[in-house]
Design a protein around this motif. Sequence first.
Motif, short mmCIF file in Angstrom:
data_model
loop_
_atom_site.label_atom_id
_atom_site.label_comp_id
_atom_site.label_asym_id
_atom_site.label_seq_id
_atom_site.Cartn_x
_atom_site.Cartn_y
_atom_site.Cartn_z
N SER A 70 34.53 42.05 43.73
CA SER A 70 33.53 41.19 44.36
C SER A 70 32.53 40.73 43.30
O SER A 70 32.43 41.32 42.22
CB SER A 70 32.80 41.94 45.46
OG SER A 70 32.02 42.98 44.88
N HIS B 29 26.04 35.51 48.31
CA HIS B 29 27.45 35.42 47.89
C HIS B 29 27.98 36.72 47.31
O HIS B 29 29.12 36.79 46.86
CB HIS B 29 27.61 34.32 46.84
CG HIS B 29 27.15 32.98 47.32
ND1 HIS B 29 27.75 32.32 48.36
CD2 HIS B 29 26.13 32.19 46.91
CE1 HIS B 29 27.15 31.16 48.58
NE2 HIS B 29 26.14 31.07 47.72
N LYS C 146 31.44 38.15 48.11
CA LYS C 146 32.61 37.29 47.92
C LYS C 146 33.37 37.64 46.64
O LYS C 146 32.80 38.21 45.71
CB LYS C 146 32.18 35.83 47.88
CG LYS C 146 31.61 35.33 49.20
CD LYS C 146 31.25 33.87 49.10
CE LYS C 146 30.64 33.38 50.40
NZ LYS C 146 30.00 32.07 50.23
N TYR C 147 34.65 37.23 46.63
CA TYR C 147 35.47 37.38 45.44
C TYR C 147 35.46 36.07 44.67
O TYR C 147 35.21 35.01 45.24
CB TYR C 147 36.89 37.80 45.85
CG TYR C 147 36.94 39.27 46.20
CD1 TYR C 147 36.43 39.70 47.44
CD2 TYR C 147 37.40 40.21 45.30
CE1 TYR C 147 36.41 41.06 47.76
CE2 TYR C 147 37.40 41.56 45.62
CZ TYR C 147 36.89 41.98 46.84
OH TYR C 147 36.87 43.31 47.14
N TYR D 257 37.61 33.93 43.81
CA TYR D 257 38.36 32.77 44.35
C TYR D 257 37.61 32.09 45.50
O TYR D 257 37.92 30.98 45.88
CB TYR D 257 39.77 33.20 44.79
CG TYR D 257 39.83 34.01 46.05
CD1 TYR D 257 39.95 33.38 47.30
CD2 TYR D 257 39.75 35.40 46.02
CE1 TYR D 257 39.99 34.13 48.47
CE2 TYR D 257 39.79 36.14 47.17
CZ TYR D 257 39.90 35.50 48.39
OH TYR D 257 39.92 36.23 49.54
N GLN D 258 36.61 32.80 46.08
CA GLN D 258 35.83 32.22 47.17
C GLN D 258 34.58 31.49 46.67
O GLN D 258 33.78 31.01 47.47
CB GLN D 258 35.40 33.32 48.16
CG GLN D 258 36.58 34.03 48.81
CD GLN D 258 36.15 35.28 49.56
OE1 GLN D 258 35.53 36.18 48.98
NE2 GLN D 258 36.44 35.31 50.85
N SER E 147 32.50 28.70 44.00
CA SER E 147 32.64 27.46 43.22
C SER E 147 32.49 27.79 41.73
O SER E 147 32.01 28.87 41.36
CB SER E 147 31.57 26.47 43.63
OG SER E 147 30.30 26.92 43.17
#
Length: 258
Positions: free
Chosen positions: A109, A144, A147-148, A150-151, A153
Amino acid sequence: MERNITDRKILEIRNLTKGFGSRGGYETRVIKGISMDIFPGDFIAVMGPSGAGKTTLLNLLSTLDKPDGGQILLDGENLEKVGNKRLSEIRRDKIGFIFQEYNLLDNMSLEDNIALPLSLNGVKSTEVRRRVQKMAAVFGLTEHLKKYPYQLSGGQKQRGAGARALVTEPEILFADEPTGALDSRSSRDLLVSLESANRSGNATILMVTHDAYAASYAKQVYFLADGQIRCRLVKKEERKAFYERILDLQISMGGEQE
Ligand SMILES: Nc1ncnc2c1ncn2[C@@H]1O[C@H](COP(=O)(O)OP(=O)(O)O)[C@@H](O)[C@H]1O
Ligand SMILES: [Mg+2]
């Protein structure tokens, strides 16, 4: 920017030179005698066209490469005189990096990515969380964190790389074209975050860029040409006016620096 002669220098660079040999036996001098001082709280942009030697200079200052001549003192320590073990300690404890590529680890993450340099150093988990939260706030990443990559921008990933570089509270952050792969909105967000880390967090930053817009977020701009620092601008005005002044100087120095 008044300085005292007793002010602690983070970097003291004297008469640095670096060249690259070629098979034909000709040596190309890329860095031809650069001297500069960097103090705590500085935010310096070194500008120059592609091929001017910006990356070469940054690699020397950040211990990734060795000069042919001259001296680099980091926090008073002569880098020429330290062994490999000490050099890796210096890299770990005193230096942060941001490159054009974000280099976040895909299977972690964002929170764990930012925390990684602290976890590797065995910092206590409550302290890790506190510092990660602080850096996430500076870089606008608070919502954020779970999130990983790939999630996220490109801009969010690059701000994550900035947060990870500063979470150890290094003496100096080196950034090589950090906005090079970003669209203009994400570039601005990253630069605003760096400006805020410098202002409120007192982070010392040396950024190299070919881009006048990026440079205008720094407090001082050095112009690199023909292997030397040709001139220096100190920001005294609002950023937009400083940007105009940088462009004017670029033009008077021979125009297009792409
Ligand atoms: N490892 C290397 N071997 C040979 N030449 C190099 C090497 N690194 C850089 N150069 C040359 O040094 C010059 C400056 O490169 P660089 O520091 O990457 O410029 P910039 O980052 O400003 O675009 C270029 O002419 C480049 O080809
Ligand atoms: Mg470069």
